[in-house]
Design a protein around this motif. Structure first.
Motif, mmCIF file in Angstrom:
data_model
loop_
_atom_site.group_PDB
_atom_site.id
_atom_site.type_symbol
_atom_site.label_atom_id
_atom_site.label_comp_id
_atom_site.label_asym_id
_atom_site.label_seq_id
_atom_site.Cartn_x
_atom_site.Cartn_y
_atom_site.Cartn_z
ATOM 1 N N ASN A 150 1.246 -0.871 -0.026
ATOM 2 C CA ASN A 150 0.167 -0.644 0.497
ATOM 3 C C ASN A 150 1.118 0.834 0.173
ATOM 4 O O ASN A 150 0.221 2.219 -0.532
ATOM 5 C CB ASN A 150 -1.240 0.074 1.155
ATOM 6 C CG ASN A 150 -2.267 -1.320 0.933
ATOM 7 O OD1 ASN A 150 -2.073 -1.567 0.161
ATOM 8 N ND2 ASN A 150 -2.945 -1.729 1.998
ATOM 9 N N ASP A 151 2.208 1.413 1.002
ATOM 10 C CA ASP A 151 2.844 2.205 0.857
ATOM 11 C C ASP A 151 3.564 2.529 -0.746
ATOM 12 O O ASP A 151 3.615 3.812 -0.824
ATOM 13 C CB ASP A 151 3.898 2.499 2.158
ATOM 14 C CG ASP A 151 3.526 2.300 3.271
ATOM 15 O OD1 ASP A 151 2.185 2.800 3.294
ATOM 16 O OD2 ASP A 151 4.016 1.550 4.140
ATOM 17 N N GLU A 205 0.442 3.893 -2.760
ATOM 18 C CA GLU A 205 0.866 5.414 -2.839
ATOM 19 C C GLU A 205 2.063 6.926 -3.397
ATOM 20 O O GLU A 205 1.743 7.228 -3.927
ATOM 21 C CB GLU A 205 0.606 5.862 -0.861
ATOM 22 C CG GLU A 205 0.482 7.005 -0.365
ATOM 23 C CD GLU A 205 0.738 7.375 0.830
ATOM 24 O OE1 GLU A 205 1.120 8.407 1.252
ATOM 25 O OE2 GLU A 205 -0.458 6.505 1.616
ATOM 26 N N ASP A 261 1.545 9.433 -6.242
ATOM 27 C CA ASP A 261 1.973 10.562 -5.712
ATOM 28 C C ASP A 261 3.223 11.006 -7.062
ATOM 29 O O ASP A 261 3.543 11.725 -7.223
ATOM 30 C CB ASP A 261 2.094 10.701 -4.656
ATOM 31 C CG ASP A 261 1.683 10.423 -3.838
ATOM 32 O OD1 ASP A 261 0.426 11.040 -3.629
ATOM 33 O OD2 ASP A 261 2.117 10.207 -1.920
ATOM 34 N N ASN A 320 -8.874 5.732 -2.952
ATOM 35 C CA ASN A 320 -8.430 6.879 -3.925
ATOM 36 C C ASN A 320 -9.191 6.947 -5.812
ATOM 37 O O ASN A 320 -8.295 7.069 -6.512
ATOM 38 C CB ASN A 320 -7.250 7.317 -3.947
ATOM 39 C CG ASN A 320 -7.004 8.096 -2.267
ATOM 40 O OD1 ASN A 320 -7.789 8.328 -1.588
ATOM 41 N ND2 ASN A 320 -5.628 6.791 -1.943
#
Length: 140
Positions: A65-66, A69, A73, A109
């Motif tokens: 998940n990191d 993300e 970004d 998201n």
């Protein structure tokens, strides 16, 4: 650059994964979100780490998940960088193939992720098919 090269060696790749290397790369990406060279090299190293790695090692060692993300970004922060957009699509594709939790995180998201993927597909034509598959997966 050097980490990418190290990640290509099987034994070294497993050492990097088992000793917090992916978390370190994610932290570097978070610390320098607007440095395009750092983002591209970090993404390339992450792809090299994930590609052809034993799934059992990834289950324990990859903060999926990191990684997803910071990948999204990077796409948002560098909308004109073909290298970042291309590597990001590849990274997300690999993550979603490996980790169902990543798919769920991307769905949270959904709008911004789909927007980033559509943009990537419009800039990097070679990635449009992969981006569309990801969009389909996120929408399902």
């Amino acid at each position: 650059g050097a980490l990418h090269t190290l990640a290509l060696d099987i034994e070294t790749r497993e050492n990097i994964l088992n000793n917090g290397g992916t978390t370190c790369i994610v932290n570097v990406m978070r610390t320098h979100p607007y440095k395009d060279t750092i983002q591209e090299k970090a993404l390339t190293a992450l792809v090299a780490l994930v590609l052809n790695t034993n799934p059992q090692i990834l289950d324990v060692s990859l903060p999926g998940n990191d990684v997803a993300e910071v990948t999204i970004d990077a796409m948002k922060n560098h909308p004109k960088s073909v290298g970042i957009l291309e590597t990001s699509c590849h990274m997300l594709y690999l993550l979603t193939k490996h980790d169902e939790n990543v798919v769920e995180a991307l769905k949270k998201n959904k709008n911004s992720t789909i927007m980033a993927l559509r943009h990537a597909a419009s800039i990097v034509v070679d990635m449009s098919h992969m981006a569309e598959k990801l969009i389909e997966l996120i929408r399902s």
